[in-house]
Scaffold this motif. Structure first.
Motif, PDB file in Angstrom:
ATOM      1  N   SER A  37       0.848  -1.194   0.000  1.00 18.28           N
ATOM      2  CA  SER A  37       0.000   0.000   0.000  1.00 18.28           C
ATOM      3  C   SER A  37       0.881   1.241   0.000  1.00 18.28           C
ATOM      4  O   SER A  37       2.036   1.191   0.437  1.00 18.28           O
ATOM      5  CB  SER A  37      -0.890   0.020   1.242  1.00 18.28           C
ATOM      6  OG  SER A  37      -1.690  -1.130   1.300  1.00 18.28           O
ATOM      7  N   THR A  38       0.328   2.368  -0.443  1.00 20.32           N
ATOM      8  CA  THR A  38       1.060   3.630  -0.412  1.00 20.32           C
ATOM      9  C   THR A  38       1.382   3.969   1.032  1.00 20.32           C
ATOM     10  O   THR A  38       0.530   3.886   1.906  1.00 20.32           O
ATOM     11  CB  THR A  38       0.233   4.758  -1.058  1.00 20.32           C
ATOM     12  OG1 THR A  38      -0.073   4.380  -2.399  1.00 20.32           O
ATOM     13  CG2 THR A  38       0.996   6.069  -1.059  1.00 20.32           C
ATOM     14  N   SER A  39       2.603   4.358   1.268  1.00 25.10           N
ATOM     15  CA  SER A  39       3.083   4.615   2.622  1.00 25.10           C
ATOM     16  C   SER A  39       2.968   6.083   2.994  1.00 25.10           C
ATOM     17  O   SER A  39       3.435   6.946   2.253  1.00 25.10           O
ATOM     18  CB  SER A  39       4.554   4.192   2.726  1.00 25.10           C
ATOM     19  OG  SER A  39       5.110   4.623   3.935  1.00 25.10           O
ATOM     20  N   PRO A  40       2.403   6.391   4.173  1.00 27.66           N
ATOM     21  CA  PRO A  40       2.418   7.784   4.628  1.00 27.66           C
ATOM     22  C   PRO A  40       3.818   8.211   5.087  1.00 27.66           C
ATOM     23  O   PRO A  40       4.128   9.389   5.143  1.00 27.66           O
ATOM     24  CB  PRO A  40       1.430   7.797   5.801  1.00 27.66           C
ATOM     25  CG  PRO A  40       1.334   6.381   6.259  1.00 27.66           C
ATOM     26  CD  PRO A  40       1.650   5.521   5.068  1.00 27.66           C
ATOM     27  N   VAL A  41       4.673   7.242   5.394  1.00 29.88           N
ATOM     28  CA  VAL A  41       6.033   7.533   5.860  1.00 29.88           C
ATOM     29  C   VAL A  41       6.967   7.818   4.688  1.00 29.88           C
ATOM     30  O   VAL A  41       7.753   8.755   4.720  1.00 29.88           O
ATOM     31  CB  VAL A  41       6.578   6.346   6.698  1.00 29.88           C
ATOM     32  CG1 VAL A  41       7.993   6.615   7.177  1.00 29.88           C
ATOM     33  CG2 VAL A  41       5.654   6.039   7.863  1.00 29.88           C
ATOM     34  N   PRO A  43       6.014   8.134   0.909  1.00 27.59           N
ATOM     35  CA  PRO A  43       4.952   8.058  -0.107  1.00 27.59           C
ATOM     36  C   PRO A  43       5.392   7.639  -1.501  1.00 27.59           C
ATOM     37  O   PRO A  43       4.611   7.070  -2.253  1.00 27.59           O
ATOM     38  CB  PRO A  43       4.366   9.473  -0.146  1.00 27.59           C
ATOM     39  CG  PRO A  43       4.921  10.190   1.018  1.00 27.59           C
ATOM     40  CD  PRO A  43       6.125   9.447   1.498  1.00 27.59           C
ATOM     41  N   GLN A 140       8.866   1.759  13.373  1.00 33.55           N
ATOM     42  CA  GLN A 140       7.757   2.270  12.579  1.00 33.55           C
ATOM     43  C   GLN A 140       7.558   1.432  11.317  1.00 33.55           C
ATOM     44  O   GLN A 140       8.517   1.114  10.613  1.00 33.55           O
ATOM     45  CB  GLN A 140       8.043   3.718  12.212  1.00 33.55           C
ATOM     46  CG  GLN A 140       6.948   4.394  11.431  1.00 33.55           C
ATOM     47  CD  GLN A 140       7.285   5.848  11.161  1.00 33.55           C
ATOM     48  OE1 GLN A 140       8.444   6.209  11.009  1.00 33.55           O
ATOM     49  NE2 GLN A 140       6.255   6.675  11.095  1.00 33.55           N
ATOM     50  N   GLN A 149      -1.038  -1.597  11.064  1.00 35.74           N
ATOM     51  CA  GLN A 149      -0.771  -0.190  11.414  1.00 35.74           C
ATOM     52  C   GLN A 149       0.456  -0.086  12.284  1.00 35.74           C
ATOM     53  O   GLN A 149       0.675  -0.848  13.145  1.00 35.74           O
ATOM     54  CB  GLN A 149      -1.977   0.418  12.133  1.00 35.74           C
ATOM     55  CG  GLN A 149      -3.207   0.467  11.260  1.00 35.74           C
ATOM     56  CD  GLN A 149      -3.082   1.424  10.102  1.00 35.74           C
ATOM     57  OE1 GLN A 149      -2.434   2.450  10.210  1.00 35.74           O
ATOM     58  NE2 GLN A 149      -3.666   1.103   8.983  1.00 35.74           N
TER      59      GLN A 149
END
Length: 149
Positions: A37-41, A43, A140, A149
């Motif tokens: 999935s696209t990572s918020p950490v 991107p 993380q 998560q």
């Protein structure tokens, strides 16, 4: 209309093609592909994991990730990335350290990992860690193939 029939014995090309196609299709069904999935950490990072069960009931795992920043460049700097495999019966397993490198003709950061597991995977995730030898994820999560998560 007259059709000319060959008197030469030979294999039926249609039957041979059909058999070959069926073998290839059955063989390819053994491969499962997981997409990160696209990572918020991180991107820009994208990648996938291919898992194929072999004749000995082991799982060959090939992971490829592009544009994954060096772990030292994260907002909380870390030493390394660890790839984790999730399983139904055995929880999360550390399956290896992921190194990033740029190619000879490109500045794109690429990472890959090839390994074999005896447990059937249900998902994968990558964490940023300070120690490559850890047994449980502590850092993380930067990429995941599921809802972790």
């Amino acid at each position: 209309m007259n059709f000319i029939q060959s008197k030469r014995p030979g294999i039926n090309v249609y039957a041979a093609f059909t058999t070959l196609f069926a073998i290839v299709m059955l063989h390819s069904c053994d491969t499962t592909k997981y997409i990160f999935s696209t990572s918020p950490v991180v991107p820009a990072a994208e990648g996938s994991v291919k898992v194929k069960k072999d004749k000995n009931s082991n799982y060959n795992i090939v992971l490829d990730v592009n544009n994954l920043a060096e772990p030292q460049r994260l907002s909380t700097a870390k030493e390394t990335y660890i790839v984790w495999m999730e399983t139904e019966q055995n929880g999360s397993k550390n399956i290896g350290q992921l190194k990033t490198a740029s190619g000879l003709l490109s500045n794109t950061l690429t990472s890959s990992l090839k390994t074999v597991a005896t447990f059937k995977p249900t998902g994968f995730f990558i964490t940023a860690e300070n120690d490559a030898n850890i047994q449980y994820p502590d850092g993380q999560t930067v990429l995941s193939t599921g809802m972790r998560q």
